[in-house]
Design a protein around this motif. Structure first.
Motif, mmCIF file in Angstrom:
data_model
loop_
_atom_site.group_PDB
_atom_site.id
_atom_site.type_symbol
_atom_site.label_atom_id
_atom_site.label_comp_id
_atom_site.label_asym_id
_atom_site.label_seq_id
_atom_site.Cartn_x
_atom_site.Cartn_y
_atom_site.Cartn_z
ATOM 1 N N UNK A 228 0.834 -1.196 0.000
ATOM 2 C CA UNK A 228 0.000 0.000 0.000
ATOM 3 C C UNK A 228 0.876 1.256 0.000
ATOM 4 N N UNK A 229 1.993 1.196 0.732
ATOM 5 C CA UNK A 229 2.915 2.324 0.725
ATOM 6 C C UNK A 229 3.493 2.575 -0.662
ATOM 7 N N UNK A 230 3.891 1.499 -1.358
ATOM 8 C CA UNK A 230 4.409 1.641 -2.714
ATOM 9 C C UNK A 230 3.324 2.187 -3.644
ATOM 10 N N UNK A 231 2.117 1.678 -3.501
ATOM 11 C CA UNK A 231 1.002 2.150 -4.326
ATOM 12 C C UNK A 231 0.805 3.662 -4.146
ATOM 13 N N UNK A 339 -2.815 3.303 -19.399
ATOM 14 C CA UNK A 339 -1.590 3.742 -18.731
ATOM 15 C C UNK A 339 -1.686 5.181 -18.228
ATOM 16 N N UNK A 340 -2.488 5.999 -18.820
ATOM 17 C CA UNK A 340 -2.584 7.397 -18.403
ATOM 18 C C UNK A 340 -3.270 7.543 -17.046
ATOM 19 N N UNK A 341 -3.967 6.517 -16.625
ATOM 20 C CA UNK A 341 -4.626 6.539 -15.320
ATOM 21 C C UNK A 341 -3.581 6.231 -14.244
ATOM 22 N N UNK A 342 -3.395 7.148 -13.308
ATOM 23 C CA UNK A 342 -2.339 6.946 -12.313
ATOM 24 C C UNK A 342 -2.654 5.788 -11.364
ATOM 25 N N UNK A 343 -3.918 5.459 -11.205
ATOM 26 C CA UNK A 343 -4.261 4.269 -10.426
ATOM 27 C C UNK A 343 -3.694 3.017 -11.082
ATOM 28 N N UNK A 344 -3.775 2.971 -12.384
ATOM 29 C CA UNK A 344 -3.241 1.827 -13.123
ATOM 30 C C UNK A 344 -1.729 1.770 -12.994
ATOM 31 N N UNK A 345 -1.074 2.924 -13.120
ATOM 32 C CA UNK A 345 0.386 2.937 -12.999
ATOM 33 C C UNK A 345 0.827 2.491 -11.600
ATOM 34 N N UNK A 346 0.113 2.921 -10.589
ATOM 35 C CA UNK A 346 0.451 2.496 -9.230
ATOM 36 C C UNK A 346 0.236 0.994 -9.062
ATOM 37 N N UNK A 347 -0.853 0.474 -9.624
ATOM 38 C CA UNK A 347 -1.121 -0.960 -9.538
ATOM 39 C C UNK A 347 -0.047 -1.768 -10.252
ATOM 40 N N UNK A 401 -4.038 -6.314 -9.330
ATOM 41 C CA UNK A 401 -4.663 -6.849 -10.551
ATOM 42 C C UNK A 401 -6.159 -6.565 -10.543
ATOM 43 N N UNK A 402 -6.781 -6.722 -9.375
ATOM 44 C CA UNK A 402 -8.216 -6.465 -9.265
ATOM 45 C C UNK A 402 -8.549 -5.010 -9.574
ATOM 46 N N UNK A 403 -7.683 -4.081 -9.178
ATOM 47 C CA UNK A 403 -7.891 -2.663 -9.470
ATOM 48 C C UNK A 403 -7.944 -2.434 -10.978
ATOM 49 N N UNK A 404 -6.996 -3.007 -11.698
ATOM 50 C CA UNK A 404 -6.947 -2.831 -13.154
ATOM 51 C C UNK A 404 -8.180 -3.427 -13.818
ATOM 52 N N UNK A 405 -8.574 -4.628 -13.408
ATOM 53 C CA UNK A 405 -9.748 -5.266 -14.009
ATOM 54 C C UNK A 405 -11.029 -4.504 -13.675
ATOM 55 N N UNK A 406 -11.123 -4.032 -12.430
ATOM 56 C CA UNK A 406 -12.326 -3.285 -12.039
ATOM 57 C C UNK A 406 -12.434 -1.975 -12.808
ATOM 58 N N UNK A 407 -11.324 -1.259 -12.970
ATOM 59 C CA UNK A 407 -11.351 -0.007 -13.727
ATOM 60 C C UNK A 407 -11.755 -0.230 -15.176
ATOM 61 N N UNK A 408 -11.182 -1.257 -15.793
ATOM 62 C CA UNK A 408 -11.519 -1.549 -17.190
ATOM 63 C C UNK A 408 -12.973 -1.988 -17.325
ATOM 64 N N UNK A 409 -13.448 -2.800 -16.385
ATOM 65 C CA UNK A 409 -14.843 -3.245 -16.426
ATOM 66 C C UNK A 409 -15.797 -2.074 -16.224
ATOM 67 N N UNK A 410 -15.423 -1.153 -15.353
ATOM 68 C CA UNK A 410 -16.249 0.030 -15.120
ATOM 69 C C UNK A 410 -16.385 0.852 -16.398
ATOM 70 N N UNK A 411 -15.299 1.021 -17.128
ATOM 71 C CA UNK A 411 -15.368 1.747 -18.392
ATOM 72 C C UNK A 411 -16.236 1.009 -19.408
ATOM 73 N N UNK A 412 -16.106 -0.318 -19.421
ATOM 74 C CA UNK A 412 -16.908 -1.098 -20.366
ATOM 75 C C UNK A 412 -18.391 -0.986 -20.040
ATOM 76 N N UNK A 413 -18.732 -1.007 -18.768
ATOM 77 C CA UNK A 413 -20.142 -0.885 -18.367
ATOM 78 C C UNK A 413 -20.702 0.467 -18.776
#
Length: 594
Positions: A228-231, A339-347, A401-413
């Motif tokens: 979490x600290x690295x994230x 990649x432009x999403x900083x949440x994704x880069x942190x993940x 990994x769950x963060x990346x999948x959830x973000x992508x799924x949210x965009x798809x929805x």
């Protein structure tokens, strides 16, 4: 005195009520149903069923829950016990006894037995961990609850979680980690606007959460804190000043929470690190992930059934990676697109760093060394880190990994809602299903275990024990801990020599699994393994008497076991007299010899 007139309106106080979203309820029930299905084999037989892939760990954990309940019921100190490894005993705090569930589940253990407690903790752990991450994602990460449910599913039922569900409740009950993450996120968000009272409240909540997690498992907490600290660091790299400002504002609250945590846990932590039978470190040896373990399917999954790979895991309960190549390809492609999403880069940073660290000091491929030295070579010299099985560091990648999948799924929805005929959301859902389908867990296999010998279950053992111990032939150890269950079934009426636990050895107090090997134990194990009575002379007989005195032995017990005749002949030659048959075991009364 004032009174209301007949026409005065009567105000009724409305009681607060908890509103639960239907999808939240559906997600929780779905996670619980899947957890029950995974452990259905054990649920169908809580009397004599045994998760075969747990090795001896299920026996050990059931003993932990049983002895904790015994200590609570008898108003004894649960932090340590001499009921195994007699007379030195066992430091329970240094053995991940999980007092956070063992103590509150005491009534269940006393009423229904430790096996019910064991499988209940595992079941609730899987479901609650998934629900905890779903709750965090749905409140802090994505708008779509469906997307959040995918993230929760990945976190609660990842291959590592299913693997640990065979034997390790401390790595299954991880529900507090997303709760702690949510608390830290909210603290960082309102740090500038929070008043003194709000900061104190935040510190109290965080301190209580961390103290509770310490009572559930310290190793998962350490891995979570580092990841979490690295994230957070990578998340704020684009705006370091903003990150430093947030850090300065939350630091006092976090320090106050740390003080509160220490106050709440100082006694058990002192007992763990400085109490009787404590140890300073434990040398596990090389425990890194094989490179093949990253891309293969886990054994307890649909992919593992139809496409098993080379067996490269440490053991069946430590399949801490096994993400499968389809999921890894999907995550890599998705991370590149987002990649432009900083949440994704942190993940991605968490996945990469902890994935490399989990490989150990030297990279292995197919159980063969590649000769490539890795960062863990230096990291394992850091205190506390050197007690972690490096393979488990991969578990930090699961929520990333769950963060990346959830973000992508949210965009798809969202895209699908805007245009139901758009092919891209449907393509994502299909690709996601193909990546996750091979990782769908299967039912954990269960076998029938032998019943407790009547000598223990019927209570005849009490006639042979006064103030000393029962010595099994050979004594229980990590390779064979069945006697721990027999002791629990007998109501803990006697202590055992030997056992399955972690305790100190040598002047440096290095931790080892099980007791230090006594000469007589080694001799009896040799006899059982070879089926041949070893040479026995005056030296061996003297060592036997010395060991009996060390154990303060009252009785030696030989149950039905492999090469039992050889063991009986060996003990008879050592003692100079034969055993007595009592119920279904052979007994040597040795109280007079010490």
């Amino acid at each position: 005195m004032l009174t209301k007139g007949p026409s005065a309106p009567v105000r009724r106080r409305r009681l607060p009520h908890l509103r639960v979203n239907r999808f939240d309820l559906f997600a929780g029930l779905g996670y619980l149903a899947l957890a029950v299905l995974v452990l259905s084999g054990q649920w169908r037989n809580t009397q004599s069923g045994y998760l075969i892939k747990s090795g001896q760990d299920q026996t050990m954990w059931e003993w932990f829950f049983a002895v904790t309940a015994h200590s609570v019921a008898n108003l004894e100190n649960p932090l340590g016990t001499n009921l195994q490894n007699f007379p030195a005993g066992v430091n329970m705090m240094a053995n991940t006894a999980m007092f956070g569930v063992g103590v509150p589940f005491t009534p269940i253990t006393l009423l229904f037995g430790p096996t019910v407690t064991f499988v209940l903790v595992l079941t609730l752990g899987l479901a609650a961990t998934a629900l905890g991450w779903y709750w965090l994602f749905s409140r802090e990460l994505v708008e779509s609850k469906f997307a959040a449910s995918i993230g929760g599913l990945c976190c609660g039922f990842a291959p590592a979680m299913i693997s640990h569900a065979n034997a390790h409740p401390n790595f299954v009950v991880l529900v507090l980690l997303p709760v702690i993450a949510g608390q830290l996120i909210r603290m960082a968000r309102r740090a500038g606007a929070a008043g003194a009272r709000s900061r104190i409240r935040d510190a109290v909540v965080l301190g209580l959460l961390v103290a509770m997690q310490i009572a559930l498992g310290e190793e998962p907490l350490l891995i979570f804190a580092l990841s979490f600290g690295l994230f957070a660091v990578v998340y704020y790299l684009h705006a370091p000043r903003l990150g430093l400002r947030a850090l300065r504002r939350v630091t006092p609250t976090v320090l106050l929470a740390a003080v509160l945590t220490l106050v709440l846990t100082v006694i058990p932590l002192w007992w763990q690190f400085f109490g009787p039978q404590s140890y300073r470190s434990i040398d596990h040896g090389p425990m890194g992930n094989d490179l093949k373990a990253i891309v293969q399917f886990p054994s307890e999954s649909l992919g593992g059934m139809f496409s098993p790979g080379q067996y490269v895991a440490i053991n069946e309960t430590e399949q801490n990676a096994y993400f499968g190549w389809p999921l890894l390809l999907l995550v890599a492609a998705t991370a590149a697109l987002l990649w432009r999403d900083r949440l994704v880069r942190a993940a991605v940073a968490v996945i990469a760093v902890f994935g490399v660290l989990s490989l150990g000091a030297v990279a292995m491929l197919g159980k063969r060394s590649t000769g490539v030295e890795l960062p863990w070579r230096w990291a394992e010299k850091v205190p506390l880190l050197n007690t972690v099985l490096e393979s488990r560091l991969t578990m930090a990648a699961i929520p990333a990994i769950a963060v990346i999948l959830a973000l992508a799924t949210d965009r798809a929805v969202r895209a699908w809602r805007e245009s139901p005929i758009d092919w891209r959301p449907l393509a994502w859902f299909g690709t996601l299903a193909c990546a996750l389908l091979p990782l769908v867990p299967t039912v954990l296999p269960v076998i029938e275990r032998a019943p407790t010998p009547e000598f223990f279950a019927g209570g005849a053992v009490r006639e042979y024990v006064r103030d000393g111990s029962v010595v099994m032939v050979p004594p229980p150890r990590p390779a064979d801990a069945r006697a721990l269950r027999w002791q629990a079934d007998a109501g803990f009426d006697f202590p055992l020599a030997g056992g399955y636990f972690v305790g100190p050895t040598g002047t440096q107090k290095k931790g080892i699994y099980g007791p230090e090997m006594r000469p007589t134990t080694a001799l009896l194990i040799q006899a059982q393994d070879t089926g041949v009575v070893p040479p026995i002379g005056d030296e061996e007989r003297a060592q036997m008497l010395n060991d009996l005195n060390f154990w303060q032995a009252d009785v030696l017990v030989l149950p039905a076991t492999a090469n039992g005749d050889t063991l009986s002949a060996t003990v008879t030659r050592l003692l100079g007299f034969g055993p007595t048959r009592v119920d279904d075991v052979w007994v040597w009364n040795v109280r007079a010899l010490r």
